[in-house]
Design a protein around this motif. Structure first.
Motif, short mmCIF file in Angstrom:
data_model
loop_
_atom_site.label_atom_id
_atom_site.label_comp_id
_atom_site.label_asym_id
_atom_site.label_seq_id
_atom_site.Cartn_x
_atom_site.Cartn_y
_atom_site.Cartn_z
N ASP A 168 4.49 2.04 0.40
CA ASP A 168 4.08 1.23 1.55
C ASP A 168 2.58 1.25 1.80
O ASP A 168 2.05 0.35 2.46
CB ASP A 168 4.84 1.69 2.80
N ARG A 169 1.87 2.25 1.30
CA ARG A 169 0.41 2.20 1.38
C ARG A 169 -0.12 1.04 0.53
O ARG A 169 -1.03 0.32 0.94
CB ARG A 169 -0.21 3.52 0.93
N TRP A 170 0.47 0.89 -0.65
CA TRP A 170 0.07 -0.23 -1.49
C TRP A 170 0.57 -1.55 -0.91
O TRP A 170 -0.10 -2.59 -1.03
CB TRP A 170 0.58 -0.04 -2.92
N LEU A 171 1.71 -1.55 -0.28
CA LEU A 171 2.17 -2.75 0.42
C LEU A 171 1.16 -3.18 1.47
O LEU A 171 0.80 -4.36 1.56
CB LEU A 171 3.53 -2.49 1.07
N GLU A 172 0.68 -2.23 2.24
CA GLU A 172 -0.34 -2.51 3.26
C GLU A 172 -1.59 -3.11 2.62
O GLU A 172 -2.11 -4.13 3.09
CB GLU A 172 -0.68 -1.23 4.02
N ARG A 173 -2.06 -2.51 1.55
CA ARG A 173 -3.30 -2.98 0.91
C ARG A 173 -3.13 -4.39 0.34
O ARG A 173 -4.00 -5.26 0.52
CB ARG A 173 -3.71 -2.02 -0.20
N ILE A 174 -2.04 -4.61 -0.36
CA ILE A 174 -1.83 -5.91 -1.00
C ILE A 174 -1.60 -6.99 0.05
O ILE A 174 -2.17 -8.09 -0.01
CB ILE A 174 -0.65 -5.83 -1.99
N ALA A 175 -0.74 -6.69 1.03
CA ALA A 175 -0.45 -7.67 2.07
C ALA A 175 -1.69 -7.99 2.89
O ALA A 175 -1.91 -9.14 3.29
CB ALA A 175 0.67 -7.16 2.97
N ARG A 176 -2.52 -6.98 3.13
CA ARG A 176 -3.75 -7.20 3.91
C ARG A 176 -4.71 -8.11 3.16
O ARG A 176 -5.34 -9.00 3.75
CB ARG A 176 -4.41 -5.86 4.21
N GLN A 177 -4.83 -7.90 1.85
CA GLN A 177 -5.70 -8.77 1.05
C GLN A 177 -5.16 -10.19 1.00
O GLN A 177 -5.91 -11.16 1.11
CB GLN A 177 -5.84 -8.20 -0.36
N ALA A 178 -3.85 -10.32 0.83
CA ALA A 178 -3.25 -11.65 0.82
C ALA A 178 -3.47 -12.35 2.16
O ALA A 178 -3.77 -13.55 2.21
CB ALA A 178 -1.76 -11.55 0.51
N THR A 179 -3.34 -11.60 3.24
CA THR A 179 -3.55 -12.17 4.58
C THR A 179 -4.97 -12.67 4.73
O THR A 179 -5.20 -13.75 5.31
CB THR A 179 -3.23 -11.11 5.65
N SER A 180 -5.93 -11.93 4.21
CA SER A 180 -7.33 -12.36 4.28
C SER A 180 -7.53 -13.68 3.53
O SER A 180 -8.15 -14.61 4.05
CB SER A 180 -8.23 -11.28 3.69
#
Length: 220
Positions: A168-180
């Motif tokens: 889920d740490r990687w989920l946070e990172r990937i989802a945050r970048q996609a959101t940007s």
């Protein structure tokens, strides 16, 4: 105890969520307007307790990710929650029994009620934080080993992204970048779990607590 959430309850809930957000979670104003519009169009939303969810039922979070202020500057289409829900159904191969909130504070306090109204499914009276925290993995499910993925993000343009990460740490990172890349905010479906896991690890009663706080402030 099952009850129904209408426009008045959403107004109070959004106000109370600013208190439980403790400075986080953003202004619930736009989320409140979207929930009110959905309720006026489709009807009140059933709110159920975690104990009313069957142990083997599937429940899913509906939330916003990104900067809440961007939701004021870049108007939502209103279709994002349904897009994430429909993609999540494809991923899971089953219709969720109910929707619930990832956090009690800020804009995410009202996002589940948009989906609850439009898809006519219950919202569970619980959340995974008890307030607002800044990252996806900071949940009571996450610290007890329940993964937040697969997760589906959608923007107002109609783009969707499904994320499966190693944790889920990687989920946070990937989802945050996609959101940007998708414009600074997305609507997200995540933290699919069973009714049993929800009973064991979620924080019960937080939407109702938001509503009570908001009502107290309104009547003061």
């Amino acid at each position: 105890m099952r009850r129904f959430i209408g426009v008045g309850e959403i107004e109070d809930m959004a106000l109370g969520a600013t208190v439980l957000g403790a400075g986080g979670g953003g202004d619930p104003y736009v989320g409140k307007l979207m929930a009110i519009e959905a309720i006026r169009k489709y009807g009140d939303v059933e709110l159920i307790t975690p104990d009313e969810v069957p142990d083997d039922a599937v429940v899913v979070v509906s939330q916003m990710m990104g900067a809440p202020t961007i939701m004021v500057e870049k108007i939502c289409s209103g279709l994002e929650p349904m897009a994430t829900y429909d993609e999540m159904v494809k991923e899971l191969g089953v219709e969720p029994y109910a929707i619930y909130a990832v956090e009690a504070g800020g804009v995410n306090s009202t996002i589940p009620f948009i989906l609850g109204a439009t898809r006519r499914i219950p919202v569970v009276d619980c959340d995974l934080m008890g307030r607002a925290f800044p990252e996806l993995q900071m949940t009571t499910l996450g610290i007890n080993g329940v993964k937040g993925q697969p997760a589906v993000l959608a923007d107002e343009k109609g783009n969707t992204v499904t994320v499966r990460a190693i944790d889920d740490r990687w989920l946070e990172r990937i989802a945050r970048q996609a959101t940007s890349v998708m414009g600074g905010y997305t609507i997200l479906a995540s933290y699919m779990c069973t009714g049993r896991q929800l009973k064991d690890f979620a924080i019960p009663g937080t939407p109702t607590l938001c509503e009570k706080i908001g009502r107290t402030l309104r009547e003061a």
